[in-house]
Design an enzyme around this catalytic site. Sequence first.
Site, PDB file in Angstrom:
ATOM      1  N   HIS A  79      10.038  32.590  17.865  1.00  0.00           N
ATOM      2  CA  HIS A  79      10.608  31.806  16.768  1.00  0.00           C
ATOM      3  C   HIS A  79      12.031  31.340  17.068  1.00  0.00           C
ATOM      4  O   HIS A  79      12.487  30.343  16.498  1.00  0.00           O
ATOM      5  CB  HIS A  79      10.564  32.625  15.471  1.00  0.00           C
ATOM      6  CG  HIS A  79      10.824  31.806  14.256  1.00  0.00           C
ATOM      7  ND1 HIS A  79       9.896  30.927  13.745  1.00  0.00           N
ATOM      8  CD2 HIS A  79      11.917  31.717  13.454  1.00  0.00           C
ATOM      9  CE1 HIS A  79      10.405  30.332  12.675  1.00  0.00           C
ATOM     10  NE2 HIS A  79      11.627  30.794  12.479  1.00  0.00           N
ATOM     11  N   LYS A 112       2.380  26.705   7.301  1.00  0.00           N
ATOM     12  CA  LYS A 112       3.217  27.535   6.429  1.00  0.00           C
ATOM     13  C   LYS A 112       3.541  26.856   5.102  1.00  0.00           C
ATOM     14  O   LYS A 112       3.392  27.448   4.046  1.00  0.00           O
ATOM     15  CB  LYS A 112       4.517  27.928   7.132  1.00  0.00           C
ATOM     16  CG  LYS A 112       5.394  28.818   6.268  1.00  0.00           C
ATOM     17  CD  LYS A 112       6.631  29.269   6.979  1.00  0.00           C
ATOM     18  CE  LYS A 112       7.456  30.156   6.038  1.00  0.00           C
ATOM     19  NZ  LYS A 112       8.687  30.599   6.668  1.00  0.00           N
ATOM     20  N   HIS A 141      11.194  21.940   6.382  1.00  0.00           N
ATOM     21  CA  HIS A 141      11.708  22.892   5.406  1.00  0.00           C
ATOM     22  C   HIS A 141      11.513  22.320   4.010  1.00  0.00           C
ATOM     23  O   HIS A 141      11.646  21.113   3.807  1.00  0.00           O
ATOM     24  CB  HIS A 141      13.197  23.149   5.629  1.00  0.00           C
ATOM     25  CG  HIS A 141      13.493  24.011   6.804  1.00  0.00           C
ATOM     26  ND1 HIS A 141      14.714  24.021   7.427  1.00  0.00           N
ATOM     27  CD2 HIS A 141      12.744  24.937   7.462  1.00  0.00           C
ATOM     28  CE1 HIS A 141      14.707  24.893   8.421  1.00  0.00           C
ATOM     29  NE2 HIS A 141      13.510  25.457   8.464  1.00  0.00           N
ATOM     30  N   ARG A 146       6.485  25.357  14.503  1.00  0.00           N
ATOM     31  CA  ARG A 146       6.200  26.780  14.313  1.00  0.00           C
ATOM     32  C   ARG A 146       5.041  27.187  15.218  1.00  0.00           C
ATOM     33  O   ARG A 146       4.188  26.371  15.558  1.00  0.00           O
ATOM     34  CB  ARG A 146       5.798  27.053  12.872  1.00  0.00           C
ATOM     35  CG  ARG A 146       6.898  26.875  11.858  1.00  0.00           C
ATOM     36  CD  ARG A 146       6.359  27.130  10.442  1.00  0.00           C
ATOM     37  NE  ARG A 146       7.384  26.897   9.456  1.00  0.00           N
ATOM     38  CZ  ARG A 146       7.607  25.713   8.869  1.00  0.00           C
ATOM     39  NH1 ARG A 146       6.853  24.675   9.175  1.00  0.00           N
ATOM     40  NH2 ARG A 146       8.563  25.576   7.987  1.00  0.00           N
ATOM     41  N   ARG A 184      12.556  27.677  17.816  1.00  0.00           N
ATOM     42  CA  ARG A 184      12.708  26.802  16.645  1.00  0.00           C
ATOM     43  C   ARG A 184      14.171  26.768  16.203  1.00  0.00           C
ATOM     44  O   ARG A 184      14.709  25.710  15.883  1.00  0.00           O
ATOM     45  CB  ARG A 184      11.791  27.305  15.539  1.00  0.00           C
ATOM     46  CG  ARG A 184      11.742  26.475  14.296  1.00  0.00           C
ATOM     47  CD  ARG A 184      10.591  26.987  13.419  1.00  0.00           C
ATOM     48  NE  ARG A 184      10.707  26.527  12.052  1.00  0.00           N
ATOM     49  CZ  ARG A 184      10.307  25.339  11.629  1.00  0.00           C
ATOM     50  NH1 ARG A 184       9.769  24.479  12.471  1.00  0.00           N
ATOM     51  NH2 ARG A 184      10.431  25.004  10.359  1.00  0.00           N
ATOM     52  N   TYR A 209      21.794  26.416   9.895  1.00  0.00           N
ATOM     53  CA  TYR A 209      22.064  25.984  11.266  1.00  0.00           C
ATOM     54  C   TYR A 209      23.352  25.186  11.359  1.00  0.00           C
ATOM     55  O   TYR A 209      24.096  25.288  12.337  1.00  0.00           O
ATOM     56  CB  TYR A 209      20.891  25.169  11.813  1.00  0.00           C
ATOM     57  CG  TYR A 209      19.601  25.933  11.787  1.00  0.00           C
ATOM     58  CD1 TYR A 209      19.387  27.011  12.632  1.00  0.00           C
ATOM     59  CD2 TYR A 209      18.587  25.591  10.902  1.00  0.00           C
ATOM     60  CE1 TYR A 209      18.202  27.731  12.602  1.00  0.00           C
ATOM     61  CE2 TYR A 209      17.398  26.298  10.856  1.00  0.00           C
ATOM     62  CZ  TYR A 209      17.208  27.369  11.712  1.00  0.00           C
ATOM     63  OH  TYR A 209      16.047  28.068  11.675  1.00  0.00           O
TER      64      TYR A 209
END
Length: 132
Positions: A93, A39, A119, A11, A96, A128
């Site tokens: 972003h 994050k 995640h 990120r 990513r 994805y």
Amino acid sequence: ASMFGLFTGLRLSDLLQLCWENIERSPDGGYCIRLCTEKTDTEATLPVSDEALKYCGERSEGIIFKGFRRSMAQQPFKKWVKAAGIEKKLSFHCLRHSFATILISLGIDVYVVSKMLTHRSVRTTQIYADVV
């Protein structure tokens, strides 16, 4: 920093604070990144390729991408994309997203990709897999 982000899936917030001390030799002789993501506050050890490391420049101390600022990921990034002849609307972003999509298209297990992206849930990463 952009290319390193594409090769690692980090990120923007993690790229901004990435230090040389975060990059270590791994037991297999390669390199890995050890960090606590901003994050998700997740501690992670992530593989990093020699090719990705080439975008870091010469090893020193402190912040890797000195002078790189969050503001550079907006307008300057968009100008760079346009200068490259890319007409699609992209954000920093998206690097990513590309990282995740490429790994899954290469047959890397969704669970592994989920861990590499830090995640909290593999369901987030499943998006994805559905694209591929």
